[in-house]
Design an enzyme around this catalytic site. Structure first.
Site, PDB file in Angstrom:
ATOM      1  N   ASP A 115       0.696  -0.985   0.341  1.00  0.00           N
ATOM      2  CA  ASP A 115      -0.024  -0.060  -0.106  1.00  0.00           C
ATOM      3  C   ASP A 115       0.830   1.259  -0.335  1.00  0.00           C
ATOM      4  OD1 ASP A 115       1.239   0.044   2.819  1.00  0.00           O
ATOM      5  OD2 ASP A 115      -1.033  -0.316   3.358  1.00  0.00           O
ATOM      6  N   SER A 116       2.473   0.728   0.380  1.00  0.00           N
ATOM      7  CA  SER A 116       2.840   2.099   0.152  1.00  0.00           C
ATOM      8  C   SER A 116       2.466   3.079  -1.259  1.00  0.00           C
ATOM      9  CB  SER A 116       4.453   1.640  -0.618  1.00  0.00           C
ATOM     10  OG  SER A 116       4.909   0.357  -1.018  1.00  0.00           O
ATOM     11  N   ASP A 154      -1.368  -6.057  -0.369  1.00  0.00           N
ATOM     12  CA  ASP A 154      -1.429  -5.693   1.166  1.00  0.00           C
ATOM     13  C   ASP A 154      -2.991  -5.415   1.764  1.00  0.00           C
ATOM     14  OD1 ASP A 154       0.621  -4.596   2.791  1.00  0.00           O
ATOM     15  OD2 ASP A 154       1.259  -2.657   2.198  1.00  0.00           O
ATOM     16  N   LYS A 184      -1.465  -9.362   2.833  1.00  0.00           N
ATOM     17  CA  LYS A 184      -0.271  -9.017   3.943  1.00  0.00           C
ATOM     18  C   LYS A 184      -1.141  -8.383   4.795  1.00  0.00           C
ATOM     19  CE  LYS A 184       3.082  -5.839   3.568  1.00  0.00           C
ATOM     20  NZ  LYS A 184       2.498  -4.383   4.135  1.00  0.00           N
ATOM     21  N   GLU A 186      -1.581  -5.654   8.879  1.00  0.00           N
ATOM     22  CA  GLU A 186      -0.089  -4.227   9.638  1.00  0.00           C
ATOM     23  C   GLU A 186      -0.893  -4.781  10.917  1.00  0.00           C
ATOM     24  OE1 GLU A 186       0.291  -0.976   8.426  1.00  0.00           O
ATOM     25  OE2 GLU A 186       1.262  -1.343   6.597  1.00  0.00           O
ATOM     26  N   GLU A 253       9.423  -5.037  10.162  1.00  0.00           N
ATOM     27  CA  GLU A 253       9.970  -3.212   9.345  1.00  0.00           C
ATOM     28  C   GLU A 253      10.914  -2.024  10.741  1.00  0.00           C
ATOM     29  OE1 GLU A 253       6.708  -1.387   7.221  1.00  0.00           O
ATOM     30  OE2 GLU A 253       7.939   0.131   6.727  1.00  0.00           O
TER      31      GLU A 253
HETATM   32  O1  KIV Z   1       3.574  -1.458   1.947  1.00  0.00           O
HETATM   33  C1  KIV Z   1       4.232  -1.585   1.221  1.00  0.00           C
HETATM   34  O2  KIV Z   1       5.284  -0.777   0.528  1.00  0.00           O
HETATM   35  C2  KIV Z   1       5.654  -3.111   2.650  1.00  0.00           C
HETATM   36  C3  KIV Z   1       6.900  -2.643   2.901  1.00  0.00           C
HETATM   37  C4  KIV Z   1       7.388  -1.349   3.089  1.00  0.00           C
HETATM   38  C5  KIV Z   1       6.981  -4.021   3.187  1.00  0.00           C
HETATM   39  O3  KIV Z   1       4.648  -2.896   3.023  1.00  0.00           O
END
Ligand code: KIV
Length: 358
Positions: A115-116, A154, A184, A186, A253
């Site tokens: 989600d970056s 994500d 994934k 968080e 992280e």
């Molecule tokens: O969103 C993302 O790119 C991430 C990485 C930094 C692991 O979660």
């Protein structure tokens, strides 16, 4: 062209690039219909341009690069085997077809649709505004570009926190519509019931602990985690609870290397570090950070190693293109389509006649 009334095309039509012409721009004169009909019959005997020589093959090149040999699809079992062998697992983020395609061609084991993308693709200040529609669209394009890597996406903020049912529904959408292999999430131990339900639905879950950017407001910003004994113990506790709930892998992280190493040693599933040192089972970086897609001076975290200078190369190329368009140095002959002398002469003569008669 006897018996055909010739009418030249208006100047504005002639000045309009063919690609921009719409049927409403002009009525095709009768004479042109006849000419085009004749042309069509001759075209049908002319072999069509190979696809690779048309503008629709945007990556065509006169010197095709050597083909990278196809590799086997990376599966959950492949990742488990790498972990068992002690071979580090490589992961990189990708957000669209080209970034996924290059990552896959480079041979990475797993691609993360992070989600970056909110920050590095959509230009947002953080990841909290990213939603399910964003993740699904980007996941779909990554899946098209990466045919071998294992693809994880994500769960965006707001798509899983309300209830395990909400999380399962979101994961099902990411797998069915986004076409990814795993998700994934968080968070920490509090997510154990949610992780259990997602894995029971047959969807592999990767946990993400340490600096969890979706919770930046609660963490007090993008801060390194696990710097005190209490905080490091909390990370270990989160990891053990999530592992018990069924995660197949973790992203760790921004934490001291020693803490990440110890957590890795106490787990029986792989850990992928980002800013977590060399004692993890693998590493991940944000692609645009490590390939240097942004101008020098833009903030990048301390843990980023820059392996390429995409910004510099793209800027140089675009500046040269801009200058060559202005000077008419581009396009050169090799970037244009040929016509035989005979056909050109016929075409010029037909146009001449058309204009003489008007
Ligand atoms: O969103 C993302 O790119 C991430 C990485 C930094 C692991 O979660």
């Amino acid at each position: 062209m006897a018996g055909v009334t010739m009418r030249p095309l208006s100047r504005s039509v002639l000045a309009t690039p063919v690609s921009r012409m719409r049927p409403t721009h002009f009525t095709r004169p009768q004479c042109l219909n006849t000419i085009l009909d004749l042309r069509c019959s001759s075209i049908s005997s002319t072999p069509a341009l190979p696809y690779s020589q048309t503008r629709y093959s945007s990556y065509s090149s006169p010197d095709p690069a050597p083909k990278t040999p196809k590799r086997k699809k990376v599966t959950l079992q492949t990742l488990r085997n790498l972990y068992k062998k002690g071979e580090p697992i490589s992961m990189i983020t990708a957000y669209d077809y080209p970034s996924a395609h290059v990552a896959d061609t480079a041979g990475v084991d797993t691609v993360l649709v992070g989600d970056s993308l909110g920050m590095v693709v959509l230009g947002l200040d953080n990841t909290v505004e990213v939603n399910m529609e964003d993740m699904i669209m980007h996941s779909r394009s990554v899946v098209r570009g990466a045919k071998s890597a294992f693809i994880i996406t994500d769960l965006p903020m707001g798509s899983y926190e309300v209830s395990p049912e909400q999380a399962v529904k979101s994961c099902i959408r990411l797998v069915k519509e986004g076409r990814v292999h795993a998700v994934k999430i968080e968070g920490g131990a509090e997510l154990a019931p949610t992780i259990k339900q997602i894995t029971q639905a047959g969807i592999p879950v990767c946990g993400h602990i340490g600096l969890t950017p979706q919770r930046q407001n609660a963490l007090g910003g993008f801060c390194v985690q696990g710097k005190t004994c209490k905080n490091a113990l909390k990370l270990l506790d989160d990891a053990l609870a999530m592992q018990e709930a069924g995660v197949f892998m973790f992203v760790l992280e921004a934490m001291p290397a020693e803490v990440a190493t110890l957590i890795t040693q106490k787990l029986s599933v792989p850990t992928i570090g980002i800013g977590a040192g060399n004692g993890c089972s693998g590493q991940v970086l944000v692609q645009v950070d490590m390939t240097g897609n942004f101008e020098p001076g833009r903030f990048v975290p301390k843990f980023v190693k820059k392996y390429a200078d995409v910004w510099g190369e793209a800027l140089r190329g675009i500046q040269q293109y801009h200058a060559e368009v202005k000077s008419r140095a581009f396009p050169e002959v090799e970037h244009t389509y040929p016509i035989s002398k005979e056909e050109l002469a016929k075409f010029e003569q037909a146009v001449d006649e058309m204009y003489k008669k008007s």
